[in-house]
Motif scaffolding. Structure first.
Motif, PDB file in Angstrom:
ATOM      1  N   HIS A  50     -34.899  11.512 -44.107  1.00  0.00           N
ATOM      2  CA  HIS A  50     -35.925  12.497 -43.755  1.00  0.00           C
ATOM      3  C   HIS A  50     -36.827  11.902 -42.683  1.00  0.00           C
ATOM      4  O   HIS A  50     -37.214  10.735 -42.762  1.00  0.00           O
ATOM      5  N   TYR A  51     -37.169  12.707 -41.691  1.00  0.00           N
ATOM      6  CA  TYR A  51     -38.053  12.269 -40.612  1.00  0.00           C
ATOM      7  C   TYR A  51     -38.851  13.466 -40.120  1.00  0.00           C
ATOM      8  O   TYR A  51     -38.517  14.622 -40.392  1.00  0.00           O
ATOM      9  N   LEU A  73     -39.913  10.917 -35.751  1.00  0.00           N
ATOM     10  CA  LEU A  73     -40.717   9.867 -36.363  1.00  0.00           C
ATOM     11  C   LEU A  73     -40.119   9.538 -37.728  1.00  0.00           C
ATOM     12  O   LEU A  73     -40.282  10.290 -38.687  1.00  0.00           O
ATOM     13  N   HIS A  74     -39.426   8.419 -37.797  1.00  0.00           N
ATOM     14  CA  HIS A  74     -38.737   7.980 -39.014  1.00  0.00           C
ATOM     15  C   HIS A  74     -39.734   7.227 -39.908  1.00  0.00           C
ATOM     16  O   HIS A  74     -39.660   6.009 -40.045  1.00  0.00           O
ATOM     17  N   LYS A  80     -38.347   1.028 -39.070  1.00  0.00           N
ATOM     18  CA  LYS A  80     -39.105   1.789 -38.080  1.00  0.00           C
ATOM     19  C   LYS A  80     -40.342   2.474 -38.650  1.00  0.00           C
ATOM     20  O   LYS A  80     -41.161   2.993 -37.900  1.00  0.00           O
ATOM     21  N   GLY A  81     -40.471   2.504 -39.960  1.00  0.00           N
ATOM     22  CA  GLY A  81     -41.504   3.305 -40.617  1.00  0.00           C
ATOM     23  C   GLY A  81     -42.927   2.975 -40.231  1.00  0.00           C
ATOM     24  O   GLY A  81     -43.740   3.874 -40.021  1.00  0.00           O
ATOM     25  N   ASP A  82     -43.262   1.682 -40.144  1.00  0.00           N
ATOM     26  CA  ASP A  82     -44.641   1.308 -39.826  1.00  0.00           C
ATOM     27  C   ASP A  82     -45.036   1.781 -38.434  1.00  0.00           C
ATOM     28  O   ASP A  82     -46.113   2.343 -38.236  1.00  0.00           O
ATOM     29  N   LYS A  85     -45.374   5.612 -38.461  1.00  0.00           N
ATOM     30  CA  LYS A  85     -46.627   6.065 -39.074  1.00  0.00           C
ATOM     31  C   LYS A  85     -47.811   5.791 -38.145  1.00  0.00           C
ATOM     32  O   LYS A  85     -48.739   6.596 -38.063  1.00  0.00           O
ATOM     33  N   GLN A  86     -47.787   4.669 -37.437  1.00  0.00           N
ATOM     34  CA  GLN A  86     -48.862   4.357 -36.491  1.00  0.00           C
ATOM     35  C   GLN A  86     -48.871   5.371 -35.346  1.00  0.00           C
ATOM     36  O   GLN A  86     -49.937   5.830 -34.926  1.00  0.00           O
ATOM     37  N   MET A  87     -47.687   5.760 -34.859  1.00  0.00           N
ATOM     38  CA  MET A  87     -47.604   6.782 -33.806  1.00  0.00           C
ATOM     39  C   MET A  87     -48.123   8.115 -34.332  1.00  0.00           C
ATOM     40  O   MET A  87     -48.888   8.804 -33.657  1.00  0.00           O
TER      41      MET A  87
END
Length: 188
Positions: A50-51, A73-74, A80-82, A85-87
């Motif tokens: 899910h993304y 945004l994964h 890639k999650g951190d 989430k920052q993006m």
């Protein structure tokens, strides 16, 4: 008028193959700065992952106006999650910060309400996979950069009433110039 009638009144041909043409649009060059807004934000899934899928519409510069850029945004990916989430947090901050107030993962209606239609500066990069190319958003910032806010004076000890009144009169008009109003300036 039949549904299968063309604008000139002739009938659509009943064939088994047809090619519309087009599709040879070159990607926007690497490190191009532009102004864009999200026009669709929702959860998607591919291969069990899910993304968040964002659809951006380029507003400026004119050379790329109305081009569409998709961003995935994964946010649940272990690697890639951190960064994702920052993006998302930066995008949300540029859109007013509504998602940051949520404790749980946003739902589709949260994403749409919080992120749609807010112009921001973006920098694009080019991706290439299996001979195909496209663009992705690598950086975001406010569409109109904010000038540094001047520090507020420290609170001074209480003054006698007359001195406080005179001080208030001298401070009554403080011109504020915190926003740079140069719409063509993209801060990258």
């Amino acid at each position: 008028m039949s549904f299968w009638q063309k604008q000139d009144g002739s009938a659509v041909e009943n064939t088994t193959s047809f090619e519309m043409g087009g599709g040879d649009i070159k990607p926007i060059p690497n490190n191009t700065a532009l102004i864009a807004a999200i026009e669709e934000a929702k959860w998607a899934e591919y291969d069990g992952e899910h993304y968040i899928n964002l659809k951006w519409r380029v507003m400026r510069p004119a050379d790329y106006a109305n081009r569409v850029i998709f961003q995935k945004l994964h946010v649940f990916d272990p690697k890639k999650g951190d960064k994702a989430k920052q993006m998302l947090a930066a995008i949300d901050a540029n859109c007013g910060g509504k998602l940051a107030r949520l404790n749980d993962a946003p739902e589709d209606h949260d994403l749409m309400t919080a992120l749609i239609g807010k112009p921001m500066a973006a920098k694009v990069q080019v991706w290439e996979i299996n001979g195909k190319t496209g663009n992705w958003i690598s950086a975001v910032s406010p569409a109109k950069p904010q000038a540094p806010v001047q520090a507020q004076p420290q609170t001074q000890p209480r003054q006698p009433a007359q001195n406080a009144h005179n001080q208030a009169k001298s401070n009554a008009y403080q011109p504020q110039n915190n926003v740079i109003d140069d719409e063509d300036d993209i801060p990258f």
